[in-house]
Write a protein that holds these residues in place. Sequence first.
Motif, PDB file in Angstrom:
ATOM      1  N   VAL A  74      58.095 -39.791  -4.916  1.00 45.60           N
ATOM      2  CA  VAL A  74      59.352 -40.486  -4.638  1.00 45.60           C
ATOM      3  C   VAL A  74      60.120 -39.739  -3.558  1.00 45.60           C
ATOM      4  O   VAL A  74      60.196 -38.506  -3.568  1.00 45.60           O
ATOM      5  N   HIS A  75      60.726 -40.487  -2.650  1.00 44.85           N
ATOM      6  CA  HIS A  75      61.487 -39.898  -1.554  1.00 44.85           C
ATOM      7  C   HIS A  75      62.991 -40.081  -1.753  1.00 44.85           C
ATOM      8  O   HIS A  75      63.728 -39.099  -1.798  1.00 44.85           O
ATOM      9  N   TRP A  76      63.470 -41.279  -1.868  1.00 46.63           N
ATOM     10  CA  TRP A  76      64.895 -41.537  -2.109  1.00 46.63           C
ATOM     11  C   TRP A  76      65.014 -42.403  -3.359  1.00 46.63           C
ATOM     12  O   TRP A  76      65.047 -43.638  -3.275  1.00 46.63           O
ATOM     13  N   PRO A  77      65.084 -41.789  -4.541  1.00 41.92           N
ATOM     14  CA  PRO A  77      65.035 -42.565  -5.788  1.00 41.92           C
ATOM     15  C   PRO A  77      66.198 -43.524  -5.958  1.00 41.92           C
ATOM     16  O   PRO A  77      66.072 -44.532  -6.666  1.00 41.92           O
ATOM     17  N   GLU A  78      67.325 -43.251  -5.286  1.00 42.57           N
ATOM     18  CA  GLU A  78      68.481 -44.145  -5.436  1.00 42.57           C
ATOM     19  C   GLU A  78      68.186 -45.563  -4.964  1.00 42.57           C
ATOM     20  O   GLU A  78      68.809 -46.530  -5.416  1.00 42.57           O
ATOM     21  N   ILE A  79      67.207 -45.711  -4.061  1.00 39.73           N
ATOM     22  CA  ILE A  79      66.859 -47.046  -3.571  1.00 39.73           C
ATOM     23  C   ILE A  79      66.347 -47.926  -4.707  1.00 39.73           C
ATOM     24  O   ILE A  79      66.547 -49.147  -4.706  1.00 39.73           O
ATOM     25  N   MET A  80      65.738 -47.322  -5.718  1.00 38.64           N
ATOM     26  CA  MET A  80      65.150 -48.097  -6.814  1.00 38.64           C
ATOM     27  C   MET A  80      66.166 -48.578  -7.834  1.00 38.64           C
ATOM     28  O   MET A  80      65.834 -49.411  -8.688  1.00 38.64           O
ATOM     29  N   VAL A  81      67.407 -48.067  -7.779  1.00 40.15           N
ATOM     30  CA  VAL A  81      68.403 -48.464  -8.787  1.00 40.15           C
ATOM     31  C   VAL A  81      69.644 -49.092  -8.157  1.00 40.15           C
ATOM     32  O   VAL A  81      70.609 -49.391  -8.857  1.00 40.15           O
ATOM     33  N   ARG A  92      66.488 -54.452 -10.722  1.00 38.89           N
ATOM     34  CA  ARG A  92      65.888 -53.177 -10.331  1.00 38.89           C
ATOM     35  C   ARG A  92      66.060 -52.127 -11.416  1.00 38.89           C
ATOM     36  O   ARG A  92      65.135 -51.349 -11.703  1.00 38.89           O
ATOM     37  N   GLN A  93      67.227 -52.067 -12.009  1.00 40.83           N
ATOM     38  CA  GLN A  93      67.488 -51.044 -13.024  1.00 40.83           C
ATOM     39  C   GLN A  93      66.652 -51.273 -14.274  1.00 40.83           C
ATOM     40  O   GLN A  93      66.168 -50.315 -14.896  1.00 40.83           O
ATOM     41  N   ALA A  94      66.440 -52.551 -14.658  1.00 42.09           N
ATOM     42  CA  ALA A  94      65.582 -52.839 -15.803  1.00 42.09           C
ATOM     43  C   ALA A  94      64.138 -52.441 -15.501  1.00 42.09           C
ATOM     44  O   ALA A  94      63.451 -51.825 -16.340  1.00 42.09           O
ATOM     45  N   LEU A  95      63.663 -52.770 -14.298  1.00 41.15           N
ATOM     46  CA  LEU A  95      62.309 -52.388 -13.914  1.00 41.15           C
ATOM     47  C   LEU A  95      62.160 -50.869 -13.834  1.00 41.15           C
ATOM     48  O   LEU A  95      61.115 -50.313 -14.197  1.00 41.15           O
ATOM     49  N   PHE A  96      63.214 -50.199 -13.376  1.00 39.18           N
ATOM     50  CA  PHE A  96      63.199 -48.743 -13.275  1.00 39.18           C
ATOM     51  C   PHE A  96      63.033 -48.110 -14.646  1.00 39.18           C
ATOM     52  O   PHE A  96      62.249 -47.160 -14.822  1.00 39.18           O
ATOM     53  N   LEU A 119      73.040 -36.434  -4.451  1.00 45.61           N
ATOM     54  CA  LEU A 119      72.914 -37.884  -4.369  1.00 45.61           C
ATOM     55  C   LEU A 119      73.913 -38.441  -3.365  1.00 45.61           C
ATOM     56  O   LEU A 119      74.934 -37.820  -3.079  1.00 45.61           O
ATOM     57  N   PRO A 120      73.648 -39.622  -2.828  1.00 48.25           N
ATOM     58  CA  PRO A 120      74.588 -40.213  -1.876  1.00 48.25           C
ATOM     59  C   PRO A 120      75.884 -40.626  -2.548  1.00 48.25           C
ATOM     60  O   PRO A 120      75.947 -40.817  -3.771  1.00 48.25           O
ATOM     61  N   ASP A 121      76.926 -40.769  -1.752  1.00 47.72           N
ATOM     62  CA  ASP A 121      78.201 -41.252  -2.273  1.00 47.72           C
ATOM     63  C   ASP A 121      78.088 -42.727  -2.642  1.00 47.72           C
ATOM     64  O   ASP A 121      77.219 -43.448  -2.157  1.00 47.72           O
ATOM     65  N   GLY A 122      79.002 -43.174  -3.516  1.00 52.32           N
ATOM     66  CA  GLY A 122      79.102 -44.588  -3.815  1.00 52.32           C
ATOM     67  C   GLY A 122      78.289 -45.071  -4.994  1.00 52.32           C
ATOM     68  O   GLY A 122      78.302 -46.267  -5.304  1.00 52.32           O
ATOM     69  N   LEU A 123      77.567 -44.173  -5.678  1.00 46.96           N
ATOM     70  CA  LEU A 123      76.811 -44.592  -6.848  1.00 46.96           C
ATOM     71  C   LEU A 123      77.742 -44.781  -8.042  1.00 46.96           C
ATOM     72  O   LEU A 123      78.688 -44.015  -8.236  1.00 46.96           O
ATOM     73  N   ASN A 124      77.471 -45.797  -8.852  1.00 51.99           N
ATOM     74  CA  ASN A 124      78.293 -45.996 -10.042  1.00 51.99           C
ATOM     75  C   ASN A 124      77.715 -45.216 -11.221  1.00 51.99           C
ATOM     76  O   ASN A 124      76.670 -44.558 -11.107  1.00 51.99           O
ATOM     77  N   ARG A 125      78.378 -45.307 -12.366  1.00 52.17           N
ATOM     78  CA  ARG A 125      78.005 -44.490 -13.522  1.00 52.17           C
ATOM     79  C   ARG A 125      76.596 -44.822 -14.009  1.00 52.17           C
ATOM     80  O   ARG A 125      75.801 -43.928 -14.326  1.00 52.17           O
ATOM     81  N   GLU A 127      74.052 -46.081 -12.319  1.00 54.65           N
ATOM     82  CA  GLU A 127      73.074 -45.583 -11.361  1.00 54.65           C
ATOM     83  C   GLU A 127      72.880 -44.082 -11.503  1.00 54.65           C
ATOM     84  O   GLU A 127      71.743 -43.578 -11.440  1.00 54.65           O
ATOM     85  N   ARG A 128      73.963 -43.358 -11.710  1.00 50.25           N
ATOM     86  CA  ARG A 128      73.858 -41.907 -11.864  1.00 50.25           C
ATOM     87  C   ARG A 128      73.123 -41.528 -13.155  1.00 50.25           C
ATOM     88  O   ARG A 128      72.327 -40.585 -13.178  1.00 50.25           O
ATOM     89  N   VAL A 129      73.374 -42.253 -14.237  1.00 49.82           N
ATOM     90  CA  VAL A 129      72.676 -41.984 -15.496  1.00 49.82           C
ATOM     91  C   VAL A 129      71.180 -42.207 -15.337  1.00 49.82           C
ATOM     92  O   VAL A 129      70.347 -41.402 -15.783  1.00 49.82           O
ATOM     93  N   LEU A 130      70.808 -43.315 -14.674  1.00 51.83           N
ATOM     94  CA  LEU A 130      69.391 -43.597 -14.461  1.00 51.83           C
ATOM     95  C   LEU A 130      68.723 -42.516 -13.614  1.00 51.83           C
ATOM     96  O   LEU A 130      67.588 -42.107 -13.890  1.00 51.83           O
ATOM     97  N   LEU A 131      69.421 -42.049 -12.602  1.00 47.87           N
ATOM     98  CA  LEU A 131      68.842 -41.011 -11.746  1.00 47.87           C
ATOM     99  C   LEU A 131      68.759 -39.672 -12.465  1.00 47.87           C
ATOM    100  O   LEU A 131      67.858 -38.871 -12.182  1.00 47.87           O
ATOM    101  N   LYS A 132      69.660 -39.416 -13.399  1.00 45.06           N
ATOM    102  CA  LYS A 132      69.539 -38.205 -14.223  1.00 45.06           C
ATOM    103  C   LYS A 132      68.293 -38.283 -15.106  1.00 45.06           C
ATOM    104  O   LYS A 132      67.585 -37.280 -15.301  1.00 45.06           O
ATOM    105  N   LEU A 133      68.023 -39.473 -15.667  1.00 46.24           N
ATOM    106  CA  LEU A 133      66.795 -39.646 -16.446  1.00 46.24           C
ATOM    107  C   LEU A 133      65.571 -39.389 -15.573  1.00 46.24           C
ATOM    108  O   LEU A 133      64.596 -38.765 -16.011  1.00 46.24           O
ATOM    109  N   PHE A 134      65.622 -39.877 -14.354  1.00 43.69           N
ATOM    110  CA  PHE A 134      64.525 -39.661 -13.409  1.00 43.69           C
ATOM    111  C   PHE A 134      64.331 -38.167 -13.147  1.00 43.69           C
ATOM    112  O   PHE A 134      63.201 -37.670 -13.129  1.00 43.69           O
ATOM    113  N   GLU A 135      65.428 -37.447 -12.938  1.00 47.73           N
ATOM    114  CA  GLU A 135      65.323 -36.007 -12.670  1.00 47.73           C
ATOM    115  C   GLU A 135      64.648 -35.281 -13.828  1.00 47.73           C
ATOM    116  O   GLU A 135      63.855 -34.354 -13.608  1.00 47.73           O
TER     117      GLU A 135
END
Length: 361
Positions: A74-81, A92-96, A119-125, A127-135
């Motif tokens: 994965v390169h930029w995981p935020e694109i997936m959510v 996208r978030q359900a598929l993620f 992470l980039p600016d502008g993510l909502n709560r 999106e951030r939770v999903l990316l924490k799970l990814f990490e």
Amino acid sequence: MPERSAAVDAHPAAEGGAAVAAALRILQSFPTPRPTTNPYLVMLAQALRAEPDLEVLNFSWKTALLGRYDVFHVHWPEIMVTGGTLPKRTVRQALFLLLLARLRLTRTPIVRTLHNIGLPDGLNRVERVLLKLFERRTALVITLNTLTPVPPTVPSATILHGHYRDWYGKYPQSGAVPGRFGYTGLIRRYKGVEALAAAFLDTAGLEPGLSLLIGGSPSSDGLTEGLRELGGRDGRMVLDLRFLPDADFVTAISSSELVVFPYVFMHNSGGVLAALSLGRPALVPDNEVNRQLAAEVGPGWIHFFTGAPTAEVLLEALRAVRAAGLPEAPDLSARNWDHAAADHRAAYRRAVDSLGGRPAR
């Protein structure tokens, strides 16, 4: 910061003691490339496909959820959510979440390249939770320089960003226009392109024969309007505010005597490597990452500014370029793509071994 571990290839022992590498299938997080796809991703996939024991798959949700592969890179995981509309984001978030569940059940490792710090600016709560799970599911991170901070509990490998010589080498270059400063690439607020234009306006009357070329697509109407307003004040400024095809990109960069990157913050920049690959010196923010790059490529190719660029900074850097007596090309030997491909292969095997070395599924 933990000590960095180099990517070390791991091969199962074959009969008689010989080392044999089973082929790995790597799912990259980007789809089949289009003309606007980041060249780094395309060059990486090409280099990996040249490795005899790697197979590279491009991303689709069907392949990610139902396909057979050993590693998800994965390169930029935020694109997936994220997405432009609420329905698109929700799907996208359900598929993620389904994908994370699949990766966990099959013990498929995630390898992530840290292109940016944070992470980039502008993510909502959500999106951030999903990316924490990814990490938490990431088995190994790849950094593009030794100064990128990495999570303390995750193995890492540093693999340098490859050069662009082969990518842009098929296009004719323009001769450098004396006195021309250039900026070419995506135009975003943090890249400080408006500040560059304003600083260039202040060079009026200080030295004859100067010009500024700004090429690239602004990320907002506000940036477009601001640059057009600044450009309208000075006929020495040329604006080409669109996505530049590769041939036009090469012309824009190679026509510049000095390529300027007026970023407010810079950590990794493919644009600087593109300029160097085309044999043009660069003016960049003064930080440790850029200092390392300057030491790597040789004297005279990288020049520095602190704070915001000013007319005096631009003129001083141009004089330094002219006084440097540059060789024909910078030293980019550490950034050959065959090196990058071999190091990625080793990193993938480390990630697979960390989860038991399971076969493709």
